[in-house]
Design a protein around this motif. Structure first.
Motif, mmCIF file in Angstrom:
data_model
loop_
_atom_site.group_PDB
_atom_site.id
_atom_site.type_symbol
_atom_site.label_atom_id
_atom_site.label_comp_id
_atom_site.label_asym_id
_atom_site.label_seq_id
_atom_site.Cartn_x
_atom_site.Cartn_y
_atom_site.Cartn_z
ATOM 1 N N HIS A 49 0.802 -1.220 0.000
ATOM 2 C CA HIS A 49 0.000 0.000 0.000
ATOM 3 C C HIS A 49 0.838 1.275 0.000
ATOM 4 O O HIS A 49 0.789 2.068 -0.944
ATOM 5 C CB HIS A 49 -0.933 -0.004 1.204
ATOM 6 C CG HIS A 49 -1.784 1.215 1.311
ATOM 7 N ND1 HIS A 49 -2.840 1.470 0.458
ATOM 8 C CD2 HIS A 49 -1.737 2.281 2.166
ATOM 9 C CE1 HIS A 49 -3.407 2.618 0.780
ATOM 10 N NE2 HIS A 49 -2.756 3.129 1.806
ATOM 11 N N ALA A 50 1.627 1.473 1.059
ATOM 12 C CA ALA A 50 2.387 2.718 1.165
ATOM 13 C C ALA A 50 3.444 2.817 0.071
ATOM 14 O O ALA A 50 3.638 3.883 -0.541
ATOM 15 C CB ALA A 50 3.037 2.822 2.540
ATOM 16 N N ALA A 51 4.134 1.706 -0.195
ATOM 17 C CA ALA A 51 5.211 1.738 -1.180
ATOM 18 C C ALA A 51 4.692 2.020 -2.588
ATOM 19 O O ALA A 51 5.274 2.811 -3.332
ATOM 20 C CB ALA A 51 5.975 0.417 -1.157
ATOM 21 N N THR A 52 3.590 1.371 -2.967
ATOM 22 C CA THR A 52 3.064 1.568 -4.316
ATOM 23 C C THR A 52 2.427 2.949 -4.449
ATOM 24 O O THR A 52 2.530 3.592 -5.506
ATOM 25 C CB THR A 52 2.049 0.469 -4.670
ATOM 26 O OG1 THR A 52 2.605 -0.802 -4.380
ATOM 27 C CG2 THR A 52 1.709 0.521 -6.155
ATOM 28 N N THR A 53 1.792 3.424 -3.387
ATOM 29 C CA THR A 53 1.253 4.784 -3.410
ATOM 30 C C THR A 53 2.382 5.786 -3.605
ATOM 31 O O THR A 53 2.263 6.742 -4.396
ATOM 32 C CB THR A 53 0.504 5.089 -2.094
ATOM 33 O OG1 THR A 53 -0.559 4.141 -1.938
ATOM 34 C CG2 THR A 53 -0.081 6.491 -2.120
ATOM 35 N N ALA A 54 3.494 5.580 -2.918
ATOM 36 C CA ALA A 54 4.649 6.462 -3.084
ATOM 37 C C ALA A 54 5.242 6.336 -4.484
ATOM 38 O O ALA A 54 5.676 7.332 -5.082
ATOM 39 C CB ALA A 54 5.703 6.138 -2.036
ATOM 40 N N LEU A 55 5.248 5.120 -5.024
ATOM 41 C CA LEU A 55 5.775 4.917 -6.375
ATOM 42 C C LEU A 55 4.940 5.682 -7.404
ATOM 43 O O LEU A 55 5.487 6.271 -8.343
ATOM 44 C CB LEU A 55 5.795 3.427 -6.710
ATOM 45 C CG LEU A 55 6.280 3.044 -8.112
ATOM 46 C CD1 LEU A 55 7.694 3.553 -8.352
ATOM 47 C CD2 LEU A 55 6.206 1.529 -8.314
ATOM 48 N N VAL A 56 3.637 5.690 -7.235
ATOM 49 C CA VAL A 56 2.767 6.463 -8.130
ATOM 50 C C VAL A 56 3.183 7.935 -8.113
ATOM 51 O O VAL A 56 3.309 8.578 -9.167
ATOM 52 C CB VAL A 56 1.286 6.325 -7.718
ATOM 53 C CG1 VAL A 56 0.419 7.304 -8.502
ATOM 54 C CG2 VAL A 56 0.804 4.899 -7.946
ATOM 55 N N GLU A 57 3.408 8.471 -6.931
ATOM 56 C CA GLU A 57 3.787 9.882 -6.809
ATOM 57 C C GLU A 57 5.163 10.139 -7.426
ATOM 58 O O GLU A 57 5.384 11.162 -8.081
ATOM 59 C CB GLU A 57 3.771 10.302 -5.346
ATOM 60 C CG GLU A 57 3.982 11.789 -5.118
ATOM 61 C CD GLU A 57 2.939 12.655 -5.809
ATOM 62 O OE1 GLU A 57 3.243 13.827 -6.106
ATOM 63 O OE2 GLU A 57 1.817 12.153 -6.075
ATOM 64 N N ARG A 58 6.098 9.205 -7.224
ATOM 65 C CA ARG A 58 7.434 9.364 -7.821
ATOM 66 C C ARG A 58 7.333 9.385 -9.345
ATOM 67 O O ARG A 58 7.980 10.193 -10.014
ATOM 68 C CB ARG A 58 8.363 8.231 -7.381
ATOM 69 C CG ARG A 58 8.633 8.117 -5.906
ATOM 70 C CD ARG A 58 9.441 9.284 -5.361
ATOM 71 N NE ARG A 58 9.885 9.037 -3.996
ATOM 72 C CZ ARG A 58 9.172 9.270 -2.912
ATOM 73 N NH1 ARG A 58 7.945 9.773 -3.023
ATOM 74 N NH2 ARG A 58 9.664 9.035 -1.700
ATOM 75 N N LEU A 59 6.528 8.500 -9.906
ATOM 76 C CA LEU A 59 6.362 8.471 -11.360
ATOM 77 C C LEU A 59 5.663 9.731 -11.856
ATOM 78 O O LEU A 59 5.987 10.264 -12.918
ATOM 79 C CB LEU A 59 5.565 7.231 -11.771
ATOM 80 C CG LEU A 59 6.248 5.875 -11.534
ATOM 81 C CD1 LEU A 59 5.295 4.744 -11.893
ATOM 82 C CD2 LEU A 59 7.525 5.766 -12.340
ATOM 83 N N ARG A 60 4.713 10.198 -11.066
ATOM 84 C CA ARG A 60 3.958 11.394 -11.456
ATOM 85 C C ARG A 60 4.870 12.627 -11.530
ATOM 86 O O ARG A 60 4.734 13.463 -12.414
ATOM 87 C CB ARG A 60 2.825 11.652 -10.469
ATOM 88 C CG ARG A 60 1.823 12.717 -10.919
ATOM 89 C CD ARG A 60 0.895 13.129 -9.777
ATOM 90 N NE ARG A 60 0.324 11.998 -9.071
ATOM 91 C CZ ARG A 60 -0.734 11.313 -9.482
ATOM 92 N NH1 ARG A 60 -1.329 11.648 -10.606
ATOM 93 N NH2 ARG A 60 -1.179 10.301 -8.776
ATOM 94 N N THR A 61 5.777 12.723 -10.563
ATOM 95 C CA THR A 61 6.638 13.908 -10.482
ATOM 96 C C THR A 61 7.989 13.726 -11.169
ATOM 97 O O THR A 61 8.742 14.693 -11.315
ATOM 98 C CB THR A 61 6.880 14.275 -9.011
ATOM 99 O OG1 THR A 61 7.574 13.187 -8.364
ATOM 100 C CG2 THR A 61 5.562 14.546 -8.298
ATOM 101 N N GLY A 62 8.295 12.492 -11.543
ATOM 102 C CA GLY A 62 9.595 12.233 -12.151
ATOM 103 C C GLY A 62 10.727 12.176 -11.145
ATOM 104 O O GLY A 62 11.896 12.265 -11.514
ATOM 105 N N SER A 63 10.400 11.996 -9.865
ATOM 106 C CA SER A 63 11.429 11.952 -8.827
ATOM 107 C C SER A 63 12.230 10.654 -8.920
ATOM 108 O O SER A 63 11.655 9.576 -9.090
ATOM 109 C CB SER A 63 10.784 12.050 -7.446
ATOM 110 O OG SER A 63 11.737 11.774 -6.431
ATOM 111 N N PRO A 64 13.559 10.731 -8.794
ATOM 112 C CA PRO A 64 14.384 9.521 -8.832
ATOM 113 C C PRO A 64 14.472 8.822 -7.479
ATOM 114 O O PRO A 64 15.064 7.754 -7.364
ATOM 115 C CB PRO A 64 15.755 10.060 -9.240
ATOM 116 C CG PRO A 64 15.795 11.437 -8.640
ATOM 117 C CD PRO A 64 14.377 11.953 -8.725
ATOM 118 N N GLU A 65 13.890 9.417 -6.438
ATOM 119 C CA GLU A 65 13.976 8.833 -5.104
ATOM 120 C C GLU A 65 13.233 7.494 -5.045
ATOM 121 O O GLU A 65 12.181 7.330 -5.663
ATOM 122 C CB GLU A 65 13.365 9.781 -4.071
ATOM 123 C CG GLU A 65 14.119 11.082 -3.902
ATOM 124 C CD GLU A 65 15.503 10.852 -3.326
ATOM 125 O OE1 GLU A 65 15.620 10.047 -2.383
ATOM 126 O OE2 GLU A 65 16.459 11.460 -3.843
#
Length: 203
Positions: free
Chosen positions: A140-156
């Motif tokens: 849950h938390a990891a995939t939700t964060a992954l969505v945000e990283r992909l959305r913003t283009g963050s490499p974190e």
């Protein structure tokens, strides 16, 4: 080791994830049978050795049996709930448990009640139920964060650090910058599923 972090725990390289002398931190209540503490005591995430090996096999069986058909724009956890044959209304309970899942986090009463509802929905206390809830909560938390990283283009990485206890008993933070899905025995078993869910959520 790198400089000590604000939390007081030193940060180390992800190389330690391959080192058997670095173990997961001990649970505050390893004999608990209900609530978030009971879930922690039953899942693969917070154990090592033969128990971890057996529980990981159970998680892999759950993942191997999933037919995830993520709908464009659907929350990743909602897609997993669908694939498990569980009601989408449980998404709120998954969110509550995920926010209290790690042993160093406080556990509100609402999270304990949510954990018990998830276990009951997955068939009641058993290794199989723990594996099903584990898949939901850890993704849950990891995939939700992954969505945000992909959305913003963050490499974190979606999960920036994890925790281990070194051979001298010191708890350390493990930097996951170069190992976003972990490494070693605790490497994420759902690493192939996570990007699929995240990309579908963004469509």
């Amino acid at each position: 080791m790198r400089p000590t972090t604000p939390t007081g725990a030193p940060t180390v390289s992800s190389d330690v994830l391959d080192h058997p002398a670095f173990t997961v931190p001990p649970l505050p209540d390893p004999t608990a049978t209900s609530g978030v503490a009971g879930l922690r005591a039953a899942v693969v995430r917070f154990c090592d050795g033969p128990v971890h090996t057996a529980r990981r096999r159970s998680v892999e069986v759950v993942l191997g049996g999933l037919d995830v058909r993520a709908v464009a724009g659907q929350h990743p956890t909602a897609a997993v709930l669908d694939a498990l044959g569980l009601p989408g209304a449980l998404l709120a309970d998954v969110d509550l448990v995920a926010a209290a899942y790690q042993p160093h986090l406080p556990v509100p009463a609402a999270a304990d009640a949510a954990a018990d509802r998830l276990v009951a929905a997955c068939g009641g206390p058993s290794e199989q139920a723990a594996a099903r809830v584990c898949v939901l909560v850890q993704a849950h938390a990891a995939t939700t964060a992954l969505v945000e990283r992909l959305r913003t283009g963050s490499p974190e990485p979606p999960v920036p650090v994890t925790r281990r206890v070194g051979p001298d008993g010191t708890e350390v933070l493990v930097d996951l910058t170069d190992a976003p899905y972990g490494r070693g025995p605790h490497a994420c078993p759902g690493r192939d599923l996570a990007p699929h869910l995240a990309i579908a959520a963004l469509r």
